[in-house]
Write an enzyme that holds these catalytic residues in place. Structure first.
Site, PDB file in Angstrom:
ATOM      1  N   ARG A 156     -13.673 -15.091   1.802  1.00 61.21           N
ATOM      2  CA  ARG A 156     -13.604 -15.550   3.029  1.00 61.21           C
ATOM      3  C   ARG A 156     -13.076 -17.180   3.074  1.00 61.21           C
ATOM      4  NH1 ARG A 156     -13.473 -10.965   3.259  1.00 61.21           N
ATOM      5  NH2 ARG A 156     -14.489  -9.328   4.769  1.00 61.21           N
ATOM      6  N   HIS A 189     -13.170  -1.961  -2.842  1.00 56.91           N
ATOM      7  CA  HIS A 189     -12.351  -1.688  -1.580  1.00 56.91           C
ATOM      8  C   HIS A 189     -13.158  -2.249  -0.411  1.00 56.91           C
ATOM      9  CE1 HIS A 189      -8.882   1.417  -0.937  1.00 56.91           C
ATOM     10  NE2 HIS A 189      -9.183   1.053   0.260  1.00 56.91           N
ATOM     11  N   SER A 223       0.869  -1.333  -0.055  1.00 56.32           N
ATOM     12  CA  SER A 223      -0.091   0.097  -0.027  1.00 56.32           C
ATOM     13  C   SER A 223       0.850   1.133   0.034  1.00 56.32           C
ATOM     14  CB  SER A 223      -0.947   0.052   1.151  1.00 56.32           C
ATOM     15  OG  SER A 223      -1.738   1.108   1.436  1.00 56.32           O
ATOM     16  N   TYR A 266      -1.949   5.563  -3.988  1.00 61.92           N
ATOM     17  CA  TYR A 266      -2.659   6.599  -3.685  1.00 61.92           C
ATOM     18  C   TYR A 266      -2.240   7.798  -4.704  1.00 61.92           C
ATOM     19  CZ  TYR A 266      -5.453   3.698  -0.233  1.00 61.92           C
ATOM     20  OH  TYR A 266      -6.064   2.684   0.203  1.00 61.92           O
ATOM     21  N   SER A 286     -12.958  -8.266  -2.650  1.00 64.51           N
ATOM     22  CA  SER A 286     -14.161  -7.846  -1.930  1.00 64.51           C
ATOM     23  C   SER A 286     -15.084  -8.937  -1.427  1.00 64.51           C
ATOM     24  CB  SER A 286     -14.782  -6.802  -2.497  1.00 64.51           C
ATOM     25  OG  SER A 286     -14.047  -5.525  -2.819  1.00 64.51           O
ATOM     26  N   ARG A 321     -15.446  -0.227   1.716  1.00 67.41           N
ATOM     27  CA  ARG A 321     -15.070   0.975   2.599  1.00 67.41           C
ATOM     28  C   ARG A 321     -15.295   2.338   2.354  1.00 67.41           C
ATOM     29  NH1 ARG A 321     -11.852  -0.300   6.610  1.00 67.41           N
ATOM     30  NH2 ARG A 321     -10.179   1.538   6.321  1.00 67.41           N
TER      31      ARG A 321
END
Length: 422
Positions: A350, A307, A130, A165, A347, A310
């Site tokens: 699991r 995202h 990130s 970003y 996204s 979020r």
């Protein structure tokens, strides 16, 4: 990594004979273990989503709309199960990708991003760093031992990707990308949906924004252009820095990484110029029209993601959008020697079944986010590694038992919609 991923099952059971207990393989329980270790605001920051968190729930619910149809007596051998995939012109041992998540020091102060990168490198899974990292990009790359210059196209998955970003300051953008290229990061992942922070009640109600205290801005704080232009040439990481200087530098960093102004499609030409011919993928694609514009702009792939819910509340589950986008990408004609555009999905992943469904609906790679965060919080690098091993074993066993010898065999024909009538 030649051994069957499902061998993790045997490893756990044999270890139990010697009294060795594994990290829980129940990822819901792992989240609770992590929650017990973390500061409440740190847990809420990772677990939370935008506004009512409806999008995050829609992400999970989207997987329930598809069912896997198992087939029997297919001559399947787990010892020969193949999870290999191609992403951006390179063969990887598995379809997993580490999704970019920032501020990892709040999950594990001692190891942070380096732990996640090392776990990914150990399992030959591409790691995405990130922009909002807790350690400078050079340190993470070096500590994980990623290969700077792989000599073969199919040199495995021991590499790293850099997530951007996009700063408002073009000179700062150029500096960050130059550093990432020099360090050896292979793929540029451009996040499109976070030019402003979403409305996140869990963080707002605790007034928790780690960036304001200098967390998650190591890449920016270590950048010479940022230090020169926004810190009067004084390194905000120095020992004698004052609280006011940290606050000022933090506000400047946030203003760059989340400026409140969206970039435009025309701006992508700047990134191509700065990144050169190496792969660029746009993260946050949710519509067919945006996927087409990404292709028109010369991007090397699309990352279907919202995202993790979020940013935009009340949005469609990301998996719902994947089939049409993947079909479009696969329909594109290829020139001789040209590589297919890559489709990454995240996204709501699991489980192994979730990974199977995403691959069946057209993803080439599947990015994992929150689950490994809980492993990092619970047990550092070992925790991240064991989450990834859990997902890989679950994927291999689930796919094998459903009658598949490889993930390449997965397709839309292996699924039925939950509301379909037989």
């Amino acid at each position: 990594m030649s051994d069957p991923k499902s061998g993790y099952l045997r490893e756990i059971y044999v270890g139990g004979l010697s009294g060795v207990k594994p990290q829980t393989t129940d990822l819901k329980q792992l989240e609770l273990h992590a929650k017990a270790k973390l500061k409440p605001e740190a847990y809420a920051y990772v677990a939370g989503s935008a506004s009512t968190e409806a999008t995050a729930q829609n992400n999970l619910d989207a997987f329930k709309k598809w069912h896997i149809v198992p087939s029997m007596l297919r001559d399947v051998s787990l010892a020969e199960f193949d999870t290999a995939t191609r992403l951006f012109g390179r063969k990887y041992a598995t379809p997993l990708v580490i999704a970019p998540i920032g501020v990892q020091a709040q999950l594990h102060p001692e190891e942070a991003d380096c732990a996640t990168a090392c776990a990914a490198a150990e399992l030959e899974i591409p790691f995405t760093l990130s922009s909002a990292t807790s350690r400078p990009l050079e340190q993470v790359y070096e500590q994980a031992g990623f290969r700077t210059n792989p000599v073969e196209e199919d040199d495995g998955g021991v590499d790293a990707w850099f997530q951007l970003y996009w700063p408002q300051d073009d000179e700062l953008t150029e500096s960050l990308l130059a550093r990432a290229k020099k360090a050896g990061y292979r793929v540029l992942v451009v996040t499109l949906d976070t030019w402003s922070l979403g409305w996140r009640p869990r963080d707002l109600d605790t007034t928790y924004n780690p960036f304001l205290t200098g967390e998650g801005v190591a890449n920016v704080f270590s950048d010479p252009v940022f230090v020169r232009k926004y810190c009067d040439g004084k390194d905000p990481r120095r020992a004698d820095v004052t609280p006011d200087e940290i606050t000022s530098a933090s506000v400047a960093a946030i203003s760059q990484l989340s400026p409140g102004i969206s970039r435009s499609w025309a701006d992508l030409a700047q990134l191509r110029r700065l990144w050169g011919s190496a792969p660029i993928v746009l993260k946050g694609i949710q519509t067919l029209a945006d996927a087409a514009r990404a292709v028109e702009a010369g991007m090397d792939g699309v990352w279907v993601s919202n995202h993790g819910g979020r940013q935009v509340d009340g949005a469609v589950g990301s998996l719902t959008q994947l089939p049409a986008i993947a079909d479009y990408i696969r329909s594109l004609p290829l020139k001789e020697g040209e590589e297919k555009k890559t489709v990454i999905f995240d996204s709501g992943i699991r489980s192994g079944a979730d990974i199977m469904k995403a691959l069946s609906l057209g993803a080439d790679g599947v990015a994992i986010g929150r689950p490994w965060c809980w492993g990092l919080a619970a047990n550092g690098q070992d925790g991240v590694r064991d989450v990834l091993k859990t997902l890989l074993a679950d994927l291999e066993l689930n796919a094998g038992l459903a009658g598949f010898q490889s993930t390449a065999q997965l397709s839309r024909h292996n699924l039925v919609r939950a509301d379909s009538r037989m």
